[in-house]
Design an enzyme around this catalytic site. Structure first.
Site, PDB file in Angstrom:
ATOM      1  N   GLU A 128     -30.039 -21.853  10.865  1.00 22.03           N
ATOM      2  CA  GLU A 128     -28.919 -21.970   9.928  1.00 22.03           C
ATOM      3  C   GLU A 128     -27.910 -20.861  10.137  1.00 22.03           C
ATOM      4  O   GLU A 128     -26.698 -21.089  10.163  1.00 22.03           O
ATOM      5  CB  GLU A 128     -29.433 -21.952   8.493  1.00 22.03           C
ATOM      6  CG  GLU A 128     -28.325 -22.087   7.461  1.00 22.03           C
ATOM      7  CD  GLU A 128     -28.850 -22.101   6.030  1.00 22.03           C
ATOM      8  OE1 GLU A 128     -28.041 -21.843   5.124  1.00 22.03           O
ATOM      9  OE2 GLU A 128     -30.041 -22.366   5.818  1.00 22.03           O
ATOM     10  N   SER A 186     -30.956 -15.182  -2.959  1.00 19.99           N
ATOM     11  CA  SER A 186     -30.919 -16.190  -1.905  1.00 19.99           C
ATOM     12  C   SER A 186     -30.838 -15.508  -0.541  1.00 19.99           C
ATOM     13  O   SER A 186     -31.691 -14.679  -0.226  1.00 19.99           O
ATOM     14  CB  SER A 186     -29.765 -17.158  -2.145  1.00 19.99           C
ATOM     15  OG  SER A 186     -29.920 -18.324  -1.373  1.00 19.99           O
ATOM     16  N   GLN A 232     -38.166 -24.458   3.129  1.00 22.80           N
ATOM     17  CA  GLN A 232     -37.245 -24.555   4.259  1.00 22.80           C
ATOM     18  C   GLN A 232     -37.975 -24.101   5.516  1.00 22.80           C
ATOM     19  O   GLN A 232     -38.564 -23.031   5.563  1.00 22.80           O
ATOM     20  CB  GLN A 232     -36.015 -23.670   4.034  1.00 22.80           C
ATOM     21  CG  GLN A 232     -35.014 -23.753   5.175  1.00 22.80           C
ATOM     22  CD  GLN A 232     -33.849 -22.774   5.045  1.00 22.80           C
ATOM     23  OE1 GLN A 232     -33.942 -21.797   4.290  1.00 22.80           O
ATOM     24  NE2 GLN A 232     -32.778 -23.008   5.766  1.00 22.80           N
ATOM     25  N   HIS A 234     -30.983 -22.140  -9.339  1.00 20.46           N
ATOM     26  CA  HIS A 234     -31.028 -21.122  -8.291  1.00 20.46           C
ATOM     27  C   HIS A 234     -30.053 -19.986  -8.588  1.00 20.46           C
ATOM     28  O   HIS A 234     -28.878 -20.210  -8.891  1.00 20.46           O
ATOM     29  CB  HIS A 234     -30.678 -21.774  -6.951  1.00 20.46           C
ATOM     30  CG  HIS A 234     -30.874 -20.898  -5.754  1.00 20.46           C
ATOM     31  ND1 HIS A 234     -31.938 -20.032  -5.624  1.00 20.46           N
ATOM     32  CD2 HIS A 234     -30.135 -20.761  -4.612  1.00 20.46           C
ATOM     33  CE1 HIS A 234     -31.851 -19.411  -4.472  1.00 20.46           C
ATOM     34  NE2 HIS A 234     -30.766 -19.833  -3.837  1.00 20.46           N
ATOM     35  N   LYS A 282     -32.927 -12.129   0.861  1.00 23.32           N
ATOM     36  CA  LYS A 282     -33.548 -11.802   2.143  1.00 23.32           C
ATOM     37  C   LYS A 282     -33.077 -10.427   2.607  1.00 23.32           C
ATOM     38  O   LYS A 282     -33.861  -9.588   3.060  1.00 23.32           O
ATOM     39  CB  LYS A 282     -33.178 -12.839   3.205  1.00 23.32           C
ATOM     40  CG  LYS A 282     -33.411 -14.304   2.883  1.00 23.32           C
ATOM     41  CD  LYS A 282     -32.990 -15.190   4.055  1.00 23.32           C
ATOM     42  CE  LYS A 282     -32.622 -16.614   3.647  1.00 23.32           C
ATOM     43  NZ  LYS A 282     -33.689 -17.371   3.041  1.00 23.32           N
TER      44      LYS A 282
END
Length: 555
Positions: free
Chosen positions: A286, A237, A278, A367, A241
């Site tokens: 965010e 998640s 997203q 997820h 990244k």
């Protein structure tokens, strides 16, 4: 919906270097060094001495819906030799820093630290400022020294499989280096204590800087506990990244394994708006993951002079294993597959097509779950790149639920680069002399490297052109259907697969047959093609697609 949670390597030798070491009573090796005296098992940035031309200003950037050509220099010419990649990669690095992530500063003036079977400490000072952070270590049984995988954030990674493969786990808390929940004008953590709370560098690059400092300490420790020349990185998640950026920006990372990284990670920026992932503005707002400069591109990613397929390429020719989730559109898995396919073209051009794996063909859609489909390739990658006892080739397993089409996103071709890849020893070989049984070949081979072979057939008012991305054990075929002098209202493409090839999934077409003679027909939305225009469909298969023949008939 919020889903995130040109120099060869130096051997690890002590040749008149002022390195002080002290073994403490706790069994930790305490090391201290400065930039001038550091012994190194690798080079963080091999292209640091490349003369990169002045970069364009944001206001002068052209708009292009197509992915930038990773082989093109700023003057419009293209690289022609594998040895050119070092400086081409440096250009991509500088563009990525300026427009996407923010700058990753060079190694600080002083790094000190300790390494033991249970922990690593890092102390950094630069220009009169200092900061510290630590990471815990979970080592396998045995005496070591062990290769290690840095795991970001503590979830999503299969740490049991990592240890079973023979590697230690370094549990890295990215928030100690770059804290979430802070405004861009008041960033916090070890990185920002040195470079300023209003630094334009985003958290992902700050996290990458932190892992680079951990590797500094591992190198300086002499490799008695953890090896400084055998480090991987993974995370899921938001930490996926981070893992992606960490591996792209430190060439000492031998194996990069991002998991379900989502927007701001592997997926191409240009594809995110159309896929329904997203949004870039959401990912930018965010948390300050991306650099401050990226804010002007959230609504216009087509203006970016780089995209994430080039960050994939920055990892080449080192090991890369991208794990993705096709069941959650918000993660941008289709755009991620395009990034992987685009980056694989650079791997192929460098003769390292065996070194990249993309895997989204999974059953469980939860997820950041540990998945049985990934367990074996995870251990194979660790054995190949960190332990140096395996040579399993990379492969692509793209789910039909989220299969991107590279042909739709590029207007450039992959060149045949001359010569050998520069400094391969720092990228894919151990610090000892490599052997053919444990080090992948850098020479291209149709049996082990992704390849793209076009074939064209014209009949019945339309033309079918097939292009194949081939890797060991599998392929993706893209078929372009072009109308002739008159428009068509429907089409049928008949094809013959090579012996042993089997189709596993297809998109943008109906199909009959999985092997041998197969047939594809248009779906509702792509049957009508104006005169001289084209539409495309594709399929993935096992075996070899090289030699695929096609014929087109208009309806």
């Amino acid at each position: 919906m919020k889903i995130s949670s040109g120099r060869p390597a130096a051997r690890l030798t002590l040749v008149g270097l002022a390195v002080a070491a002290l073994v403490t009573g706790a069994g930790a090796l305490v090391v201290h060094t400065t930039v001038a005296s550091a012994a190194s098992a690798g080079v963080e940035d091999e292209g640091a001495n490349c003369a990169v031309p002045a970069l364009p200003d944001a206001g002068s950037l052209p708009t292009s819906a197509k992915l930038p050509d990773p082989f093109k220099k700023l003057d419009g010419s293209r690289i022609t030799a594998k040895s050119d990649w070092t400086c081409q990669r440096e250009l991509i690095k500088k563009l990525s820093e300026k427009f996407v992530y923010g700058e990753k500063p060079a190694k600080p003036q002083s790094v000190t630290g300790t390494v033991s079977r249970t922990s690593i400490t890092v102390n950094v000072s630069n220009a009169g400022k200092s900061s510290s952070f630590s990471a815990s270590v979970d080592a396998p049984s045995g005496n070591g020294p062990f290769p290690a995988v840095v795991v970001l954030g503590g979830f999503g990674a299969d740490t049991a499989a990592i240890k079973a493969a023979g590697a230690a786990v370094i549990n890295y808390d990215p928030y100690a280096v770059g804290k979430e929940g802070t405004p861009r004008t008041n960033k916090q953590g070890a990185f920002y204590s040195i470079y300023g709370a209003n630094s334009p560098t985003g958290l992902l690059m700050a996290w990458a800087w932190g892992v680079s400092r951990i590797i500094d300490v591992l190198e300086q420790s002499g490799g008695t506990v953890l090896r400084g020349d055998a480090t991987g990185v993974t995370g899921c998640s938001r930490f996926g990244k981070g893992a992606f950026v960490i591996g792209a920006f430190d060439q000492r990372i031998q194996l990069t394994m991002p998991i379900e990284s989502g927007s701001g990670g592997v997926p191409i920026f240009r594809g995110i708006p159309g896929e329904g992932a997203q949004s870039l503005s959401s990912a930018y707002g965010e948390q300050p993951w991306l650099g401050d400069a990226f804010g002007s591109f959230t609504g216009s990613p087509a203006r970016l002079p780089v995209d994430t397929h080039e960050m994939v390429a920055m990892v080449a020719p080192r090991g890369l294993f991208i794990m993705d989730n096709p069941h959650i559109v918000n993660l941008g898995p289709k755009s991620a597959s395009v990034a992987a396919l685009g980056g694989a073209e650079v791997y192929r051009a460098l003769g390292a097509g065996d070194n990249i794996t993309y895997w989204s063909d999974i059953q469980n859609g939860t997820h950041c779950a540990n998945r049985p489909e990934w367990s074996a390739p995870l251990q194979q990658n660790i054995q190949k790149y960190l332990i140096k006892t395996g040579n399993s080739p990379g492969s692509f397993h793209i789910s039909s639920k989220a299969a991107g089409n590279l042909a739709e996103w590029r207007d450039w071709t992959t060149p045949t680069l001359s010569g050998s890849t520069s400094s391969p020893s720092t990228s894919i070989s151990p610090s000892t002399s490599p052997s053919t049984s444990t080090s992948p070949s850098t020479s291209p081979s149709t049996s082990t490297s992704p390849s793209r072979s076009p074939s064209t057939s014209t009949s019945g008012g339309c033309t079918a052109t097939a292009s194949v991305n081939q890797w060991t054990g599998g392929f993706v075929a893209t078929i372009r259907v072009t109308a002739g002098a008159a428009g068509i209202s429907g089409w049928t493409v008949a094809g013959t697969l090579p012996s042993g090839a089997t189709i596993t999934s297809a998109w943008n077409a109906n199909r009959s047959g999985d092997s041998g003679a197969v047939q594809f027909t248009n779906v509702q939305y792509n049957g009508a093609v104006p005169a001289g225009q084209y539409t495309e469909f594709g399929f993935q298969g096992t075996g070899t697609g090289t030699g695929l023949t096609t014929g087109c008939t208009a309806r």
